[in-house]
Scaffold this active site. Structure first.
Site, PDB file in Angstrom:
ATOM      1  N   LEU A  40       0.811  -1.220   0.000  1.00 28.36           N
ATOM      2  CA  LEU A  40       0.000   0.000   0.000  1.00 28.36           C
ATOM      3  C   LEU A  40       0.844   1.270   0.000  1.00 28.36           C
ATOM      4  CD1 LEU A  40      -2.802  -1.088   2.520  1.00 28.36           C
ATOM      5  CD2 LEU A  40      -2.682  -1.423   0.037  1.00 28.36           C
ATOM      6  N   HIS A  44      -3.648   4.204  -2.146  1.00 25.75           N
ATOM      7  CA  HIS A  44      -4.561   3.282  -1.460  1.00 25.75           C
ATOM      8  C   HIS A  44      -5.104   3.919  -0.171  1.00 25.75           C
ATOM      9  CE1 HIS A  44      -1.674   0.298  -3.428  1.00 25.75           C
ATOM     10  NE2 HIS A  44      -2.835  -0.094  -3.914  1.00 25.75           N
ATOM     11  N   LYS A 155      -9.186   6.353  -9.607  1.00 23.62           N
ATOM     12  CA  LYS A 155      -9.279   6.706 -11.030  1.00 23.62           C
ATOM     13  C   LYS A 155      -7.987   6.380 -11.766  1.00 23.62           C
ATOM     14  CE  LYS A 155     -12.783  10.263 -10.617  1.00 23.62           C
ATOM     15  NZ  LYS A 155     -13.103  11.697 -10.689  1.00 23.62           N
ATOM     16  N   LYS A 156      -6.938   6.075 -11.025  1.00 32.05           N
ATOM     17  CA  LYS A 156      -5.670   5.659 -11.637  1.00 32.05           C
ATOM     18  C   LYS A 156      -5.927   4.523 -12.629  1.00 32.05           C
ATOM     19  CE  LYS A 156      -1.345   4.008 -11.780  1.00 32.05           C
ATOM     20  NZ  LYS A 156      -1.390   2.634 -11.352  1.00 32.05           N
TER      21      LYS A 156
HETATM   22  P1  AMP Z   1      -4.176  -2.161  -6.578  1.00 32.66           P
HETATM   23  O1  AMP Z   1      -3.632  -2.536  -5.237  1.00 32.66           O
HETATM   24  O2  AMP Z   1      -3.143  -1.713  -7.543  1.00 32.66           O
HETATM   25  O3  AMP Z   1      -5.122  -3.216  -7.123  1.00 32.66           O
HETATM   26  O4  AMP Z   1      -5.075  -0.883  -6.325  1.00 32.66           O
HETATM   27  C1  AMP Z   1      -6.121  -0.902  -5.390  1.00 32.66           C
HETATM   28  C2  AMP Z   1      -6.955   0.336  -5.560  1.00 32.66           C
HETATM   29  O5  AMP Z   1      -6.152   1.492  -5.322  1.00 32.66           O
HETATM   30  C3  AMP Z   1      -7.516   0.481  -6.981  1.00 32.66           C
HETATM   31  O6  AMP Z   1      -8.845   0.957  -6.901  1.00 32.66           O
HETATM   32  C4  AMP Z   1      -6.602   1.492  -7.598  1.00 32.66           C
HETATM   33  O7  AMP Z   1      -7.197   2.239  -8.635  1.00 32.66           O
HETATM   34  C5  AMP Z   1      -6.307   2.376  -6.403  1.00 32.66           C
HETATM   35  N1  AMP Z   1      -5.058   3.131  -6.637  1.00 32.66           N
HETATM   36  C6  AMP Z   1      -3.853   2.625  -6.999  1.00 32.66           C
HETATM   37  N2  AMP Z   1      -2.958   3.618  -7.189  1.00 32.66           N
HETATM   38  C7  AMP Z   1      -3.625   4.779  -6.945  1.00 32.66           C
HETATM   39  C8  AMP Z   1      -3.262   6.162  -6.984  1.00 32.66           C
HETATM   40  N3  AMP Z   1      -2.036   6.548  -7.315  1.00 32.66           N
HETATM   41  N4  AMP Z   1      -4.203   7.079  -6.673  1.00 32.66           N
HETATM   42  C9  AMP Z   1      -5.468   6.688  -6.349  1.00 32.66           C
HETATM   43  N5  AMP Z   1      -5.871   5.410  -6.296  1.00 32.66           N
HETATM   44  C10 AMP Z   1      -4.967   4.468  -6.591  1.00 32.66           C
END
Ligand code: AMP
Length: 290
Positions: A40, A44, A155-156
């Site tokens: 994280l 996150h 939104k990434k």
């Molecule tokens: P992941 O652990 O990569 O599956 O991401 C989990 C959640 O965190 C997903 O909804 C991603 O879109 C969000 N997330 C990842 N990186 C970012 C970021 N830089 N800014 C905002 N949300 C993020």
């Protein structure tokens, strides 16, 4: 809250997770879910804080889901650090961590999938076969196991967020999906668990992705480009100059993710730039609303 030795509780079993959520629902608590793959960062954490602010209970799921990785992708090297993640979530106001084992999420080889038959083959889906059906299916499972009122996504991963909203709407999940803004490094690089695969030099170069999109947006507002192709070419050249390799750049309608082909379409629709590219061996995605 449910804590062991003063630490946030980590539930591993899907059955125990569902039992916990049912108990909370019986007490009329509102439940927010933040699905993650762990490792994280502040992106996150912004989602966890948003959930904690708006729900009685915040569940953070941490699961590196094997079914959304292709055979040649980074499933085995994806960073895993559950205890550190759990303590970050606790500080951000989470109530509980759901960190299942793959064998409990998939006791047998899955045969049932949720698919978006159109968008699963476009943009990231064109290069990551099976990825989005893996994502949608695991998110559907997480929804059933955690029973949230609200779920938070970044939104990434814009295409992912769109597909989840579509799934919830088409399949009548009684869940409100909130999309949260992209959290970036000071350099402009979108935060990602995969950024740690890069060297300091590659990271610096990768800040060109956001810089290129921002500049293209500015020039586009000044009507500098006479075609969409020129706009895309401008971004591609900037990224390549910094040492990146572009996988795709698309300008799409923000609301349905269909490609915008002409400047007239660009001017008359809410638009977004979607990008995937490589810096070294690391695949990065980013986007910017126009
Ligand atoms: P992941 O652990 O990569 O599956 O991401 C989990 C959640 O965190 C997903 O909804 C991603 O879109 C969000 N997330 C990842 N990186 C970012 C970021 N830089 N800014 C905002 N949300 C993020």
């Amino acid at each position: 809250m449910q804590k062991d030795n003063g630490k946030i509780k980590i539930i591993k079993s899907p059955g125990a997770m569902l039992a916990f959520s049912k108990k909370m629902l019986a007490q009329e608590k509102t439940i927010g879910l933040v699905p993650t793959m762990g490792a994280l960062h502040s992106g996150h954490i912004s989602l966890v804080e948003m959930s904690a602010k708006n729900n009685d209970i915040t569940i953070v799921s941490i699961f590196v889901n094997p079914t959304q990785f292709g055979a040649n992708e980074d499933f085995s090297k994806y960073p895993r650090r559950l205890q550190k993640d759990a303590s970050l979530c606790e500080k951000a106001g989470a109530t509980i961590i759901f960190a299942p084992l793959a064998k409990d999420m998939y006791p047998k080889t899955p045969q049932t999938f949720v698919r978006n038959t159109v968008l699963e083959n476009m943009y990231c889906g064109a290069y990551r076969k099976g990825h989005f059906s893996g994502v949608l299916s695991v998110v559907a499972k997480l929804f059933n196991i955690t029973q949230p009122h609200n779920a938070y996504f970044g939104k990434k991963d814009f295409q992912q967020l769109h597909l989840i909203k579509e799934m919830v709407s088409e399949l009548n999940f009684p869940i409100k999906i909130t999309g949260a803004k992209i959290i970036r490094e000071k350099s402009g690089l979108a935060m990602s668990s995969r950024n740690e695969y890069m060297s300091a030099k590659e990271k610096e170069a990768a800040s060109s992705i956001y810089a290129a999109m921002k500049e293209a947006k500015k020039l586009s507002n000044q009507s500098i480009f006479n075609t969409i192709a020129k706009l895309k070419e401008f971004i591609q050249k900037k990224i390549e100059k910094a040492g990146g390799k572009v996988q795709y750049i698309e300008i799409t309608n923000k609301n349905n993710l269909m490609p915008l082909k002409t400047l007239t379409e660009l001017k008359t629709n809410a638009a977004i730039i979607l990008i995937a590219c490589y810096f070294g061996k690391t695949r990065l995605i980013d986007n910017l609303e126009l």
